[in-house]
Structure formats: structure tokens, C-alpha cells
Motif scaffolding. Structure first.
Motif, mmCIF file in Angstrom:
data_model
loop_
_atom_site.group_PDB
_atom_site.id
_atom_site.type_symbol
_atom_site.label_atom_id
_atom_site.label_comp_id
_atom_site.label_asym_id
_atom_site.label_seq_id
_atom_site.Cartn_x
_atom_site.Cartn_y
_atom_site.Cartn_z
ATOM 1 N N LEU A 1 96.851 52.590 161.184
ATOM 2 C CA LEU A 1 95.435 52.505 161.530
ATOM 3 C C LEU A 1 95.287 52.931 162.983
ATOM 4 O O LEU A 1 96.149 52.628 163.823
ATOM 5 C CB LEU A 1 94.903 51.074 161.368
ATOM 6 C CG LEU A 1 94.880 50.466 159.965
ATOM 7 C CD1 LEU A 1 94.376 49.028 160.045
ATOM 8 C CD2 LEU A 1 94.012 51.273 159.003
ATOM 9 N N THR A 2 94.205 53.621 163.295
ATOM 10 C CA THR A 2 93.938 53.965 164.690
ATOM 11 C C THR A 2 93.583 52.690 165.449
ATOM 12 O O THR A 2 93.232 51.678 164.837
ATOM 13 C CB THR A 2 92.786 54.966 164.792
ATOM 14 O OG1 THR A 2 91.603 54.369 164.245
ATOM 15 C CG2 THR A 2 93.109 56.260 164.038
ATOM 16 N N GLN B 1 95.165 62.406 160.012
ATOM 17 C CA GLN B 1 95.127 63.869 160.089
ATOM 18 C C GLN B 1 96.270 64.376 160.952
ATOM 19 O O GLN B 1 96.926 65.370 160.620
ATOM 20 C CB GLN B 1 93.786 64.337 160.657
ATOM 21 C CG GLN B 1 93.591 65.846 160.615
ATOM 22 C CD GLN B 1 92.222 66.268 161.111
ATOM 23 O OE1 GLN B 1 91.753 65.793 162.148
ATOM 24 N NE2 GLN B 1 91.572 67.140 160.364
ATOM 25 N N TRP B 2 96.520 63.680 162.050
ATOM 26 C CA TRP B 2 97.667 64.011 162.894
ATOM 27 C C TRP B 2 98.967 63.852 162.117
ATOM 28 O O TRP B 2 99.869 64.704 162.205
ATOM 29 C CB TRP B 2 97.676 63.107 164.125
ATOM 30 C CG TRP B 2 98.931 63.194 164.949
ATOM 31 C CD1 TRP B 2 99.207 64.111 165.929
ATOM 32 C CD2 TRP B 2 100.087 62.350 164.852
ATOM 33 N NE1 TRP B 2 100.462 63.881 166.455
ATOM 34 C CE2 TRP B 2 101.013 62.814 165.813
ATOM 35 C CE3 TRP B 2 100.413 61.250 164.067
ATOM 36 C CZ2 TRP B 2 102.259 62.191 165.989
ATOM 37 C CZ3 TRP B 2 101.648 60.646 164.240
ATOM 38 C CH2 TRP B 2 102.555 61.114 165.203
ATOM 39 N N CYS C 1 100.799 62.065 149.317
ATOM 40 C CA CYS C 1 100.992 61.382 150.596
ATOM 41 C C CYS C 1 101.240 62.372 151.736
ATOM 42 O O CYS C 1 100.802 62.154 152.869
ATOM 43 C CB CYS C 1 102.164 60.406 150.505
ATOM 44 S SG CYS C 1 101.834 58.954 149.476
ATOM 45 N N LEU C 2 101.925 63.453 151.435
ATOM 46 C CA LEU C 2 102.260 64.439 152.458
ATOM 47 C C LEU C 2 101.071 65.301 152.857
ATOM 48 O O LEU C 2 100.865 65.586 154.034
ATOM 49 C CB LEU C 2 103.396 65.342 151.965
ATOM 50 C CG LEU C 2 104.787 64.718 151.867
ATOM 51 C CD1 LEU C 2 105.709 65.609 151.033
ATOM 52 C CD2 LEU C 2 105.377 64.500 153.252
ATOM 53 N N PHE C 3 100.297 65.726 151.888
ATOM 54 C CA PHE C 3 99.276 66.745 152.140
ATOM 55 C C PHE C 3 97.836 66.248 152.021
ATOM 56 O O PHE C 3 96.903 67.006 152.273
ATOM 57 C CB PHE C 3 99.477 67.920 151.183
ATOM 58 C CG PHE C 3 100.825 68.565 151.300
ATOM 59 C CD1 PHE C 3 101.185 69.263 152.439
ATOM 60 C CD2 PHE C 3 101.766 68.447 150.282
ATOM 61 C CE1 PHE C 3 102.443 69.848 152.558
ATOM 62 C CE2 PHE C 3 103.018 69.022 150.378
ATOM 63 C CZ PHE C 3 103.362 69.729 151.532
ATOM 64 N N ALA C 4 97.640 65.001 151.619
ATOM 65 C CA ALA C 4 96.273 64.499 151.476
ATOM 66 C C ALA C 4 96.112 63.083 152.016
ATOM 67 O O ALA C 4 95.159 62.395 151.671
ATOM 68 C CB ALA C 4 95.849 64.548 150.010
ATOM 69 N N CYS C 5 97.038 62.644 152.873
ATOM 70 C CA CYS C 5 96.981 61.264 153.349
ATOM 71 C C CYS C 5 95.712 60.981 154.138
ATOM 72 O O CYS C 5 95.232 59.848 154.168
ATOM 73 C CB CYS C 5 98.213 60.934 154.183
ATOM 74 S SG CYS C 5 98.423 61.967 155.650
ATOM 75 N N ASP C 6 95.143 62.009 154.760
ATOM 76 C CA ASP C 6 93.958 61.781 155.589
ATOM 77 C C ASP C 6 92.658 61.774 154.793
ATOM 78 O O ASP C 6 91.599 61.484 155.364
ATOM 79 C CB ASP C 6 93.873 62.830 156.699
ATOM 80 C CG ASP C 6 93.904 64.254 156.183
ATOM 81 O OD1 ASP C 6 94.578 64.489 155.165
ATOM 82 O OD2 ASP C 6 93.263 65.126 156.786
ATOM 83 N N VAL C 7 92.729 62.066 153.502
ATOM 84 C CA VAL C 7 91.518 61.989 152.669
ATOM 85 C C VAL C 7 91.615 60.885 151.620
ATOM 86 O O VAL C 7 90.646 60.597 150.924
ATOM 87 C CB VAL C 7 91.234 63.343 151.963
ATOM 88 C CG1 VAL C 7 90.960 64.416 152.983
ATOM 89 C CG2 VAL C 7 92.381 63.752 151.041
#
Length: 316
Positions: free
Chosen positions: A86-87, A222-223, A284-290
Motif C-alpha cells: 500500500l502507498t 504501477q511502479w 500478478c505480473l502484468f495487471a497488479c495495478d488494475v
């Protein structure tokens, strides 16, 4: 003023303290005890690990206890685990929600997947050696917080597999279950674990322990996705065509992950994961930020696999 509130033991889960207080209180129901402690009875999932309304509890404690709401959250709940990935603003919001009477469901703020009703119930875990030592030292056993952290299947103090108790984690505030001889039955299941698998589980537990205690500011999912892409390309798990379209070499990646951890280890950490590694890891690798939820244990496995340790990425 709560004069009979127990002094917390080292690494004791807050629910365990509540359960011991309930036994001392003489209340007829655990819900009555919870209302006495928190001012109301929460009806939320994950109440055992991520309780809320803790400011009310801290305010009602006797000053001699020296317990603060910050100390309760950080030292006796699973907040240190669920704040990971979490940020800083998101982690602050989660902690703030735990201190107050929750409005929004806490699992949404923590970005935890809701457990399906027909799935197998998760159980509170215990270390048989800790259990014996606690009885010898304190005259009673208790639920250790670190034994309930997702992905941690071993006691790092004694380097042995944890046992499942008979207490369902999902029961939350429905009833009181202090750790005792009746619900902490030692099984023979841990004895069948191979030494290589045990060592992998210990290494993973150490990574998660570091994650819970390390002080770093997470830069966002995203990072994290961009970091994954960089290291996947560097290790030839992703390649680009002349049109810049990328290709994920799923079979090669899955074989490498299985070779790293072993199927037995992965099956213990996340039952069924070894049978769907490619599809699941791709997400998890390519869509974790969505994704609306964060699979923290899988991210630990991925980062450890790609960079050997979480510290190499998260403190870089």
C-alpha cells in the motif's frame, strides 16, 4: 475503566488478548465482551487480524497498562502485513480506519480478497513448542500474531512447521476461542514435510517477516508492474518483437518458478497455485495495478524469485 484487561504477551494477537479478557470478565457471551471493549460489535470479516474501533479500547484502558492505540495496531494486529504494497496514504487510511469505528469495509481498504463462503475455512495456527513454552512461562498459551500472517507456515524461532488449530479464522467476533489444549491438538502432518521444502518455507517466512518490519515507502503497484517487466526482460522471460509487442514465455517462467520453490512448497503456501501458475502469475505480473485486491503472498514469491530478496527491490 477496564481494570481486568490482560497485559499482552510478546507477539500476542489482539483477539487472543480479548479472549483472555473474556474469560476473566465472567460475561455470558463473547459479543458482550467485545461491546464492552470496543463500544459495539463489529460484523466485518478479518476482525481477528484487522480489528477497528481501537481508539475506544485504548481510551478505556487503565493508564498503568501503558498501552496506546498506536501500539495496539502496530504490535498486536496484522496491520504490519496488510500495509505492505500500500502507498503511504493508503496505509495511513487503513490504520486510521482501525483506530475508528469502521464505515467502509476494512477488507476493501486493505485490498484483501473476500473468501468465498464455500471455500475451506482458514484456521488459527500455533507452534507446538511455543505452546509448551508459553504454558511453562505464563501458565497459559496464547495466539501468536506472527503465526497468523498469511504465507508464514513455520515458526521462525523454532524452525518448525506450524499446526492448524480447531479455531476458524473467519469466525471473527462470533465466539471466544482462547488457545488451549482442546483446540490446539498437535497433528502428525508437519512431520511429513521434506527438509528442502521446510527450508524454502523458512526462507519465505523470513522475507515476509522482513516485509512486516521494514521501513520503506512503497511506490505503488504501477511502479511494481514496471519493475516486474524490467526484470522479466533482463532474465529473458519476456521478449519483444519488431513491432514492440511483447511475448511472455509462460512455460519457461513456470518451469523456473517450480524449480526454484518446488511444487510441494507452493502447494503448502497457496493450495492449488502450482496447477495454475502461468495464468495466475501473468495477472500478478502484468495487471497488479488494475486488480482491486493485492495478493501479497504471491508478490513475495515473485519478487524473491526475480531478485532473490524483497530488500533488493523495495529498498533500492
Amino acid at each position: 475503566m477496564l481494570r481486568t484487561f490482560p497485559t499482552p504477551y510478546p507477539d500476542e494477537l489482539l483477539y487472543s488478548i480479548f479472549a483472555r479478557h473474556h474469560i476473566r470478565s465472567g460475561n455470558k457471551s463473547f459479543q458482550q465482551t467485545v461491546e464492552e471493549l470496543l463500544g459495539y460489535v463489529p460484523q466485518q470479516l478479518y476482525g481477528l487480524g484487522l480489528p477497528n474501533s481501537l481508539s475506544v479500547l485504548a481510551k478505556n484502558l487503565h493508564p498503568i497498562t501503558n498501552l496506546t492505540v498506536e501500539g495496539l495496531v502496530v504490535e498486536h494486529t496484522l496491520f504490519p502485513f496488510y500495509k505492505s504494497f500500500l502507498t503511504p496514504p493508503e496505509a495511513f487510511r487503513l490504520k486510521d480506519l482501525m483506530k475508528k469505528k469502521a464505515g467502509k469495509p476494512i477488507f476493501q481498504v486493505a485490498k484483501i480478497a473476500v473468501i468465498e463462503k464455500d471455500s475451506d475455512k482458514q484456521l488459527l495456527r500455533f507452534c507446538s513448542q511455543c505452546f509448551e513454552e508459553d504454558f511453562q512461562k505464563y501458565g497459559e498459551a496464547y495466539w501468536h500474531r506472527t503465526h497468523q500472517i498469511p504465507g508464514v507456515l513455520v515458526c521462525l524461532e523454532h524452525k518448525k512447521l506450524l499446526n492448524d488449530s480447531l479455531v476458524p479464522l473467519q469466525d471473527g467476533y462470533l465466539d471466544c476461542y482462547a488457545a488451549n489444549l482442546e483446540n490446539c491438538l498437535v497433528s502428525d502432518v508437519p512431520a511429513i514435510c521434506q527438509e528442502s521444502t521446510l527450508q524454502q518455507l523458512i526462507a519465505i517466512a523470513k522475507e515476509i517477516s522482513w516485509l512486516c518490519s521494514a521501513q520503506f515507502e512503497f511506490k505503488g503497484l504501477q511502479w511494481l508492474r514496471k519493475q516486474y517487466q524490467h526484470h522479466l526482460v533482463a532474465q529473458s522471460f519476456v521478449s519483444f518483437s519488431s513491432s514492440r509487442a511483447f511475448k511472455f514465455h509462460e512455460e519457461k517462467f513456470v518451469d523456473a518458478v517450480l524449480s526454484c520453490y518446488g511444487q510441494d512448497c507452493l502447494s503448502l503456501i497457496k493450495p492449488g497455485l502450482a496447477d495454475r501458475l502461468g495464468r495466475y502469475f501473468y495477472r500478478c505480473l502484468f495487471a497488479c495495478d488494475v486488480e482491486p485486491v493485492i495478493d501479497r503472498v504471491t508478490h513475495v514469491l515473485l519478487i524473491k524469485f526475480l531478485l532473490n530478496s524483497l530488500k533488493n527491490l523495495l529498498e533500492a
